[in-house]
Structure formats: structure tokens, C-alpha cells
Design a protein around this motif. Structure first.
Motif, short mmCIF file in Angstrom:
data_model
loop_
_atom_site.label_atom_id
_atom_site.label_comp_id
_atom_site.label_asym_id
_atom_site.label_seq_id
_atom_site.Cartn_x
_atom_site.Cartn_y
_atom_site.Cartn_z
N ASP A 25 29.73 11.71 62.60
CA ASP A 25 28.41 11.13 62.84
C ASP A 25 27.28 12.11 62.61
OD1 ASP A 25 29.38 8.61 63.50
OD2 ASP A 25 29.71 9.16 65.60
N LEU A 26 27.60 13.34 62.22
CA LEU A 26 26.57 14.35 62.01
C LEU A 26 25.97 14.24 60.62
CD1 LEU A 26 28.27 17.49 63.62
CD2 LEU A 26 26.31 16.21 64.53
N TRP A 27 24.69 14.56 60.53
CA TRP A 27 23.97 14.55 59.26
C TRP A 27 24.60 15.55 58.30
CZ3 TRP A 27 18.60 17.15 58.37
CH2 TRP A 27 18.02 16.66 57.20
N GLY A 28 24.95 15.13 57.11
CA GLY A 28 25.49 16.02 56.10
C GLY A 28 27.00 16.17 56.12
N ILE A 29 27.67 15.53 57.08
CA ILE A 29 29.14 15.59 57.14
C ILE A 29 29.69 14.27 56.62
CG2 ILE A 29 31.16 15.92 58.61
CD1 ILE A 29 29.41 18.39 58.45
N GLY A 30 30.14 14.28 55.36
CA GLY A 30 30.65 13.07 54.74
C GLY A 30 32.09 12.79 55.14
N PRO A 31 32.64 11.65 54.71
CA PRO A 31 34.00 11.27 55.10
C PRO A 31 35.07 12.30 54.72
CG PRO A 31 32.85 9.40 54.11
CD PRO A 31 31.97 10.60 53.91
N ARG A 32 34.99 12.86 53.50
CA ARG A 32 36.01 13.82 53.07
C ARG A 32 35.94 15.10 53.90
NH1 ARG A 32 36.31 15.20 46.79
NH2 ARG A 32 36.78 12.96 46.82
N LEU A 33 34.71 15.61 54.10
CA LEU A 33 34.56 16.83 54.89
C LEU A 33 34.94 16.58 56.34
CD1 LEU A 33 33.68 19.75 55.19
CD2 LEU A 33 31.31 18.97 55.34
N SER A 34 34.60 15.40 56.85
CA SER A 34 34.95 15.04 58.22
C SER A 34 36.47 15.05 58.40
CB SER A 34 34.39 13.66 58.56
OG SER A 34 34.89 13.20 59.80
N ALA A 35 37.21 14.52 57.41
CA ALA A 35 38.67 14.52 57.49
C ALA A 35 39.22 15.94 57.47
CB ALA A 35 39.24 13.70 56.33
N GLN A 36 38.64 16.81 56.64
CA GLN A 36 39.09 18.20 56.58
C GLN A 36 38.86 18.91 57.92
OE1 GLN A 36 37.06 20.02 53.29
NE2 GLN A 36 37.99 18.68 51.75
N LEU A 37 37.67 18.70 58.49
CA LEU A 37 37.35 19.34 59.77
C LEU A 37 38.27 18.82 60.87
CD1 LEU A 37 33.46 19.25 59.50
CD2 LEU A 37 34.86 21.31 59.57
N THR A 38 38.52 17.51 60.87
CA THR A 38 39.38 16.93 61.90
C THR A 38 40.79 17.50 61.80
OG1 THR A 38 38.07 14.89 61.91
CG2 THR A 38 40.28 14.76 62.83
N ASP A 39 41.28 17.68 60.57
CA ASP A 39 42.61 18.25 60.38
C ASP A 39 42.70 19.67 60.94
OD1 ASP A 39 43.46 15.96 59.15
OD2 ASP A 39 43.20 16.71 57.10
N GLU A 40 41.57 20.36 60.99
CA GLU A 40 41.53 21.73 61.53
C GLU A 40 41.20 21.74 63.02
OE1 GLU A 40 42.33 24.50 59.91
OE2 GLU A 40 42.81 23.30 58.12
N GLY A 41 41.17 20.56 63.64
CA GLY A 41 40.91 20.49 65.08
C GLY A 41 39.44 20.42 65.45
#
Length: 437
Positions: A191-207
Motif C-alpha cells: 500500500d506504500l507509494w512507489g511499491i508496485g506488485p512485483r517489488l511488494s512480492a520480493q519484499l514480502t518474500d524477504e520478510g
């Protein structure tokens, strides 16, 4: 300190100003050719209607739910946007218009209670133009965007993710650090500005699942493992302003006009009309921002969703002899490109013109034309373009146009479908709403 003023469900809100009977009902605004949902009321969202969901699917799935579908009325929305922005500018000394329904306002150094000041502005917007909005206040643009998200979410779903005290106007800069951490922890990183779906998935995978997780990340690590953009977001969440305030919008690097047709085009003549009109509109946008173009790209393609039909897609890019914003020169170039890519036997669904390699018009104006056929803007042609724009601005778009665009107006088969477009209440004398006696 920044404030972000954002109209709630803006297109739907504009329609409801002039049609109060739509309040409380599920309303969606459709894209060009009445294709898919581009704006949804809260009631429509509650029915599970997704952004960009095709209208035929919505109608089939929710046929008995009372969904009201409206064709996009961009003339109305643009005028209402101008009114919103002029009022929102009173919140602070500097304003950056970010989109048709959003603007940042610099509120640094303003004395008094910023939350109370923002609430008064919100009430003024509601009273003067009838559009509800959310206002987020914070030390950085990213946090202001988040604060606006909180203000809207807390108003729509009180107590679910955020406390109701933060509804409508949310000042993250006024919260104690523990309360700010609670807000960040309740916000998913997507939900953060500038964090798209692909980047969000990468960040989530890293906890990194929440905004608080990202805010606690080391900025250098964010840059090393992802990018400078992620590093900037981390620093902004930590309260360090990294995104500059822009008093004037930056000039666009490309200008385009593209449309899907109301009916498929199978012959060259109507396609030439459409490309002429699109090229003229793009040239107008070019003059609006004071630019010249050095290249023209024109494209056509069939409907990729109609897989049972023969498919065709082509584009051509032509350099202009001299950078220009002259409609006739740009249209001529676009039609030459169309002649190169046209091929009979296909049902063309969409066409477009994109002007590229843009230059500052003020730099080009000082150079002299080489000969009579030179395409650069001479003072005479510049005055002609300005006169054309003034007439169309006063009497309506398309009042004067190049002959190659045809004379059929909205009756042409290739023009967009807009079956449910409401009147242009604020810009057309003939469409002024009538008050009942």
C-alpha cells in the motif's frame, strides 16, 4: 511538512454533485468505449468490483445488484479538478498538482493546528464544489501519501485497520512515535507509494510485510539489495525528505493520443480520419506545454482479445524535417506513417499517435526556416496554431480542424462509444442543470 489533498472516488464524486440520486448507490465510471471500470464508489467496491474489471463481466456477475454504469465525462472531471485545485491551494503557500484529483501542498512553517486547518479546507471543498476528499499530513511526501491512505481507509472502514480519529484528515507528524509505529505496522508494504506488485512480492518474500518493517530497514541495505528507489522510500518513511517539491509540473517527455474504436475499421479512409484527429490532439497538447516534437510514431492493431480473428499490429516512426508543434506538419507525417503500415483484410481495433524527442519550443523559435516547405514553426504558423486553439477552446473541441479528419463529428463509426455520458454541466451553456421550481 506536506499535505496531500485527494478527492475521494473523484470521477464518481463529480457525477454525484449533479445527480444526488446516485448517492448511496453502487456507481462505476467506465473507460473509453465503455470498456472497464476506472472509478468506483465505496458501494461498488463493497460488491467486489475491481479496478479495470471489464463492464460485460460486471454486468453478468452483478446484473441484479443495481450497479449504475456511466461513461467517462473527462471534460466535466477536468473542470471540477481545476476548481478543487484552486481551493486546495489555500492550504499553504506552494502547491504541486500531482494528478487530476491529487495535489501536494507545502505547509511548512504555517502556524496553528494543521489538522484543524485541513478540516476547514475539507469542509470548504465539500460546501463549495461538493467533492469529499481525504487529507494526509506528514514530514515527507511518502508519509503524506500514507497519511492520505489512512484518512480514507479509516473513514470507509472505521476501526478495522486504523482508529476512526484518523479519518478524513490524518496528521502523522502530530502522532507520538508509538502511535506512528502502530499505523506503519497496520499498513501492508504493497500500500506504500512507489511499491508496485512485483517489488511488494520480493519484499514480502524477504520478510518485509509492513510499512514498519520497511521503515526499520537499513537504507544502505535497501539500496544494495534492491534499488535507489527503495532506499529513498526507506529514508522517507524514516522522516527524511528525499523527493523534491515541484511548483510547476515537469514537461512530458512524450505526448500521445490513442483510442480504441467504437466499431472495427476495415478500410483506409476512416483510419486516415482517426489518425488525423489523434495527431491534431497530440499537437495541441504539445503547444500547451510549449514543446516541439522531432519524431512522430503512428500505430494500428487489431483486438488481441478476439483471438478467433486474424491479428495484425504495426507501427512506424518518422522524423520530422524540423522540430515543430504545427498540426498540419504533424498530421502529414502521421498519415505518411499510416500509409506505410496499412494493410487491408484486418479489423483494426485501435490506433494512436505518439510525439517523441520533444524540445523546448522557445529554443527552436529563434531559428529561420530553410525554404518554403520547411516544417519548423514560422511566426505565421505559430499564430495560426494559437488562433486554432483559442477558437476550439471557446466554442468546443473540433469546431475547427484539418479537413483530413473528416466532417462526420461524433457520428463517425470509429468514434468512441459513450452510451451513458452525462452532460458537461460546467462547461456547456446548453447543459446547465435546471433547478426545479
Amino acid at each position: 511538512m506536506y499535505a496531500l489533498v485527494d478527492g475521494n472516488n473523484f470521477y464518481v464524486s463529480c457525477e454525484r454533485v449533479f445527480r444526488p440520486s446516485l448517492r448511496g448507490r453502487p456507481v462505476i465510471v467506465l473507460s473509453n468505449n465503455d470498456g472497464c471500470a476506472i472509478a468506483r464508489s465505496n458501494e461498488a467496491k463493497a460488491l467486489g468490483i475491481a479496478m479495470a474489471e471489464p463492464w460485460p463481466y460486471i454486468r453478468k456477475r452483478l446484473g441484479d445488484a443495481g450497479v449504475v454504469a456511466l461513461s467517462a465525462n473527462f471534460t466535466l472531471y477536468g473542470d471540477m479538478s481545476n476548481r478543487l485545485m484552486s481551493i486546495a491551494a489555500g492550504l499553504g503557500p506552494r502547491q504541486e498538482i500531482y494528478s487530476i484529483d491529487e495535489c501536494f501542498v507545502d505547509v511548512a512553517g504555517i502556524r496553528g493546528d494543521l489538522t484543524a486547518r485541513a478540516r476547514k479546507l475539507r469542509e470548504r471543498l465539500l460546501q463549495w464544489i461538493g467533492v469529499p476528499c481525504g487529507i494526509g499530513i506528514a514530514p515527507t511526501k511518502t508519509l503524506a501519501k500514507l497519511a492520505n491512505h489512512v484518512a480514507k481507509d479509516a473513514d470507509r472502514k472505521p476501526g478495522v485497520n486504523y482508529p476512526h480519529a484518523l479519518a478524513r484528515v490524518c496528521d502523522l507528524g502530530a502522532l507520538p512515535s508509538s502511535d506512528l509505529d502502530a499505523v506503519l505496522a497496520a499498513t501492508e508494504v504493497r500500500d506504500l507509494w512507489g511499491i508496485g506488485p512485483r517489488l511488494s512480492a520480493q519484499l514480502t518474500d524477504e520478510g518485509v510485510r509492513t510499512a514498519l518493517d520497511l521503515a526499520r530497514m537499513d537504507a544502505a541495505v535497501a539500496r544494495r539489495r534492491w534499488s535507489v528507489m527503495v532506499e529513498r522510500t526507506v529514508r522517507e518513511l524514516q522522516g527524511q525528505s528525499c523527493i523534491a517539491f515541484e511548483d510547476a509540473p515537469a514537461a512530458r517527455k512524450e505526448v500521445s493520443c490513442t483510442r480504441a474504436f467504437g466499431e472495427p475499421v476495415t478500410t483506409l479512409a476512416p483510419l486516415e480520419e482517426a489518425v488525423s484527429e489523434y495527431a491534431s490532439r497530440a499537437a495541441f497538447k504539445l503547444r500547451e506545454q510549449g514543446s516541439h516534437a522531432a519524431q512522430v510514431l503512428v500505430f494500428i492493431h487489431t483486438n488481441p482479445f478476439r483471438t478467433w480473428e486474424k491479428q495484425y499490429s504495426r507501427a512506424a516512426t518518422l522524423p520530422l524535417r524540423r522540430p515543430t508543434s504545427d498540426s498540419s506538419a504533424i498530421v502529414r507525417s502521421a498519415l505518411r506513417g499510416l500509409a506505410q503500415i496499412w494493410k487491408p483484410g484486418f479489423r483494426i481495433h485501435k490506433a494512436g499517435v505518439i510525439l517523441m524527442d520533444l524540445r523546448d519550443a522557445s529554443v527552436e523559435q529563434g531559428e529561420l526556416a530553410l525554404d518554403e516547405g520547411d516544417e519548423r514553426d514560422t511566426p505565421r504558423r505559430a499564430r495560426l496554431g494559437a488562433a486554432l486553439d483559442r477558437i476550439n477552446d471557446r466554442y468546443g473541441r473540433g469546431t475547427l480542424q484539418l479537413a483530413s479528419a473528416g466532417l462526420g463529428g461524433d457520428a463517425r463509426d470509429w468514434t468512441m462509444k459513450q452510451q451513458w455520458r452525462t452532460p458537461q454541466y460546467t462547461t456547456d451553456w446548453g447543459a446547465l442543470p435546471m433547478a426545479g421550481s
